[in-house]
Scaffold this active site. Structure first.
Site, PDB file in Angstrom:
ATOM      1  N   GLU A  86      82.841  39.085  47.821  1.00 54.97           N
ATOM      2  CA  GLU A  86      82.259  39.316  49.138  1.00 54.97           C
ATOM      3  C   GLU A  86      83.183  40.094  50.067  1.00 54.97           C
ATOM      4  OE1 GLU A  86      79.288  38.780  50.205  1.00 54.97           O
ATOM      5  OE2 GLU A  86      78.511  37.684  48.480  1.00 54.97           O
ATOM      6  N   GLU A 117      89.737  26.485  29.543  1.00 54.48           N
ATOM      7  CA  GLU A 117      90.587  25.945  30.595  1.00 54.48           C
ATOM      8  C   GLU A 117      91.825  25.225  30.058  1.00 54.48           C
ATOM      9  OE1 GLU A 117      89.279  21.592  31.889  1.00 54.48           O
ATOM     10  OE2 GLU A 117      87.791  23.076  32.462  1.00 54.48           O
TER      11      GLU A 117
END
Length: 302
Positions: A86, A117
């Site tokens: 953004e 992960e």
């Protein structure tokens, strides 16, 4: 793999307030969730001192050619990618200035990559692939504060002399001990036990909003509370650009449209031209001299 047992993590503990969430009417169920969500902003508020330190570091890094890099797995990784994506349309920065890296790569944004992960080395590889340097800031995100992928990244960044920041929801986590700055809003047990995409994810999103927004404010991307470096890439943003210039200067729409056309919809330059009554080239020269800070540019000509 770190050897912290889940039963010691606040985010994995059972919430006494929602034990009967599966046995109540829909409205009561939602009230339970909403009551838990109300605790998030208060938890973030308690971390403002640490968030402020992080914003100062990020702002200085931007001014010195550094970048803000988020790393995380699962929900935490997605939130980092979301915040980073953004920044270019909102503040007119390059897509390289704020970047989000998720364990397992881009495909993990849409589908879980089990096991990604758990690798410290994978994060180090991902950071090397983007030429991460000591001038950059690394923000490691993990609700638990124990994700190996993120820990590997923090350790690597520390090793090369970069500033490291951890965003977790468990106090005294391994990540918080590794990072230079620890941000740890303790939101308590989730409404659904262990579902850290809920309160923990909301808290992380709020913190990331503050980190990126605060740094952009500190580096002149905002005038008043207006986003003066936005890119007018669609009809909505073209109209927003016009409104921002009108709000910032009090000028009439006709003048604003003419100036924006002249500057190729450079909102910041348009504002300064109107406020200073200078021609485009001279206005740009002074604005550039003041590193894009409209307030400082106005002071120079006052």
């Amino acid at each position: 793999m770190t050897n912290i047992s889940l039963d010691k993590l606040v985010t994995e503990s059972r919430n006494e307030n929602t034990k009967n969430i599966d046995r109540v009417e829909t409205l009561e169920m939602l009230k339970m969730i909403n009551d838990e969500d109300k605790k998030v902003a208060e938890a973030v508020e308690k971390e403002l001192i640490h968030i402020a330190k992080a914003v100062e570091k990020i702002g200085k890094a931007f001014l010195n050619g550094g970048r803000l890099i988020y790393v995380g797995a699962g929900t935490s990784g997605r939130l980092g990618v979301l915040d980073a994506s953004e920044c270019p349309p909102t503040y007119g920065v390059s897509y390289d200035l704020v970047r989000g890296i998720i364990a397992g790569g881009e495909s993990a944004m849409f589908k879980a990559r089990e096991g990604a992960e758990d690798s410290k080395k994978l994060c180090i590889k991902d950071l090397k692939n983007i030429d991460f340097s000591k001038n950059d800031i690394l923000v490691g995100i993990a609700a638990s504060g124990r994700t190996p992928y993120v820990i590997g990244g923090l350790e690597y960044a520390n090793g090369i002399g970069a500033t490291t920041i951890s965003v977790t929801c468990n106090p005294e986590s391994e990540m918080s001990k590794i990072a230079n700055i620890s941000i740890a809003p303790v939101v308590g047990p989730e409404a659904i036990t262990g579902s850290t995409r809920m309160k923990a994810g909301t808290a992380q999103k709020m913190v990331l909003n503050m980190l990126s927004t605060g740094a952009m404010v500190k580096t002149g991307k905002v005038y008043g509370n207006l986003m003066v470096d936005l890119k007018a890439t669609n009809e909505k943003l073209v109209e927003r650009a016009k409104r921002i210039v009108m709000q910032a200067t009090g000028a009439k729409r006709e003048q604003v449209e003419r100036i924006l056309e002249e500057t190729n919809f450079d909102v910041k330059l348009s504002i300064f031209m109107i406020e200073s009554s200078l021609e485009k080239m001279k206005a740009k020269e002074i604005l550039d001299k003041n590193k894009g800070y409209i307030v400082e540019a106005i002071k120079e000509i006052s």
